[in-house]
Design an enzyme around this catalytic site. Structure first.
Site, PDB file in Angstrom:
ATOM      1  CB  SER A  16      82.958   9.386  27.728  1.00 18.38           C
ATOM      2  OG  SER A  16      81.920   8.747  28.449  1.00 18.38           O
ATOM      3  CD  GLU A  17      78.983   3.145  23.968  1.00 15.72           C
ATOM      4  OE1 GLU A  17      78.329   2.586  23.082  1.00 15.72           O
ATOM      5  OE2 GLU A  17      79.506   2.540  24.924  1.00 15.72           O
ATOM      6  CB  ILE A  47      90.743  16.365  20.766  1.00 15.80           C
ATOM      7  CG1 ILE A  47      91.469  15.992  22.070  1.00 15.80           C
ATOM      8  CG2 ILE A  47      89.332  16.835  21.043  1.00 15.80           C
ATOM      9  CD1 ILE A  47      91.815  17.178  22.949  1.00 15.80           C
ATOM     10  CB  ILE A 112      86.335  25.175  28.545  1.00 17.94           C
ATOM     11  CG1 ILE A 112      85.173  25.305  27.564  1.00 17.94           C
ATOM     12  CG2 ILE A 112      85.867  25.379  29.985  1.00 17.94           C
ATOM     13  CD1 ILE A 112      84.528  26.652  27.501  1.00 17.94           C
ATOM     14  CB  SER A 113      91.371  27.852  30.289  1.00 15.00           C
ATOM     15  OG  SER A 113      92.627  27.545  30.874  1.00 15.00           O
ATOM     16  CE  LYS A 116      92.071  22.803  40.764  1.00 10.50           C
ATOM     17  NZ  LYS A 116      90.771  23.483  40.808  1.00 10.50           N
ATOM     18  CG  ASN A 154      86.097  24.523  41.945  1.00  9.42           C
ATOM     19  OD1 ASN A 154      86.495  23.393  41.719  1.00  9.42           O
ATOM     20  ND2 ASN A 154      86.836  25.420  42.586  1.00  9.42           N
ATOM     21  CB  THR A 179      92.580  18.942  51.151  1.00  9.53           C
ATOM     22  OG1 THR A 179      92.103  20.225  50.725  1.00  9.53           O
ATOM     23  CG2 THR A 179      92.309  17.915  50.060  1.00  9.53           C
ATOM     24  NE  ARG A 252      93.246  16.727  46.371  1.00 11.39           N
ATOM     25  CZ  ARG A 252      92.113  16.851  45.688  1.00 11.39           C
ATOM     26  NH1 ARG A 252      91.395  15.793  45.421  1.00 11.39           N
ATOM     27  NH2 ARG A 252      91.703  18.035  45.276  1.00 11.39           N
TER      28      ARG A 252
END
Length: 319
Positions: A16-17, A47, A112-113, A116, A154, A179, A252
């Site tokens: 992303s510029e 990548i 970085i995982s 989830k 998060n 949700t 969702r």
């Protein structure tokens, strides 16, 4: 936080510029303000572009890579027309990127995982677990590089965090949408998560799945209520009444009521009481390469059904 350690250089890589420009400007200000002697190289890149990654790695004498690139918005990745590209970026892209780092004999690589990735109910989590497996397999295939991963939940105000969304909804007068009132998530601040990621990379001997102690999970509903009160507003007890209304819109597709950090339920302590490590099963590099070849063919034909079938075979808990 890396700047405080006075590195000789920092290489920023982003597709992303806008994001690359933003962080480059922030870092230049910090360098000028604190008189750091650090060179910064901003690279626009992807990548998945292995030739470009190899050129960057050959041009710079890199000690450590922190790899955070991922498509991570669960509902977007869950859309069937996005599954192939998400798997290509999160899984294949991570393998290609880490593989180039191994070829360049870069000493440390940290993925970085996400929480989830543990028994995922969505494609995003499954693709991130496949990325972990790729990094584990690569680490077992080399003596010149230490590859590890850090798994956490998060991060407040990060890209994809629910909190900026809530604050924006509050500023507009509501409603705040969530949700389900009983959905629970881990939360951590950006400075704390960053610091622990750096420390995990330092104590790595290679192949570890590091898990950050994020305390107790919090109800998203309680987070929404707290933000409304901190904004000086009251909560509407019903639609149309005074204050900010909180509206449940339903879970969702692929969303869990709560997240987990461990697959094996077998964590070990490290020298840092906030960092644990988990020993989890993975596959060998030869088998991994066969899977990647098959996935590349399926991605080319956008066969997302067979692609998810492969992920369900190798990712524990993913159906």
């Amino acid at each position: 936080q890396i700047l405080k350690s006075n590195p000789k250089k920092i290489i920023l890589l982003d597709i992303s510029e806008f994001n690359l420009f933003k962080i480059f400007e922030e870092i230049k200000i910090l360098i000028d303000k604190n008189k750091y002697k650090c060179s910064v190289f901003p690279y626009l890149g992807d990548i998945k572009d292995t030739n470009h990654m190899a050129r960057i790695f050959n041009e710079h004498n890199i000690d450590t890579i922190y790899h955070a690139a991922a498509y991570k918005h669960v509902p977007l990745v869950q859309e069937k027309h996005n599954i192939s590209k998400s798997a290509q970026n999160n899984f294949i892209g991570t393998f290609n990127f880490a593989n180039q780092a191994v070829k360049a004999k870069i000493p440390s690589f940290v993925l970085i995982s996400t929480d989830k990735a543990v028994r995922p109910t969505n494609v995003m989590g499954a693709s991130k677990r496949m990325a972990e497996i790729a990094v584990q397999a690569l680490n077992a295939s080399t003596d010149s590089s230490k590859l590890s991963m850090v798994r956490f939940g998060n991060v407040i105000n990060s890209s994809g965090s629910v909190i900026p969304l809530f604050l924006d909804q509050i500023a507009r007068g509501g409603p705040v949408t969530l949700t389900h009132r009983d959905v629970m998530r881990y939360f951590m601040t950006i400075p704390e998560a960053s610091n622990l990621v750096l420390q995990a990379g330092e104590i790595s001997k290679g192949g570890e799945v590091f898990i950050l102690d994020m305390g107790e999970q919090m109800k998203i509903f309680d987070v929404a209520k707290r933000l409304i009160h901190l904004s000086g507003r009251s909560i509407a007890d019903k639609s149309g009444s005074e204050g900010i209304e909180i509206v449940e819109v339903g879970l969702r597709e692929g969303e869990k009521m709560y997240e987990e950090l461990l697959i094996s339920n077998n964590e070990e302590k490290t020298t840092n009481p906030k960092i644990y490590k988990s020993n989890e099963e993975f596959i060998g590099i030869d088998e991994l390469k066969l899977i990647i070849d098959e996935c590349n063919h399926l991605i080319e034909s956008d066969n997302f059904i067979q692609l998810t079938n492969i992920m369900s075979k190798y990712v524990e808990g993913f159906k």
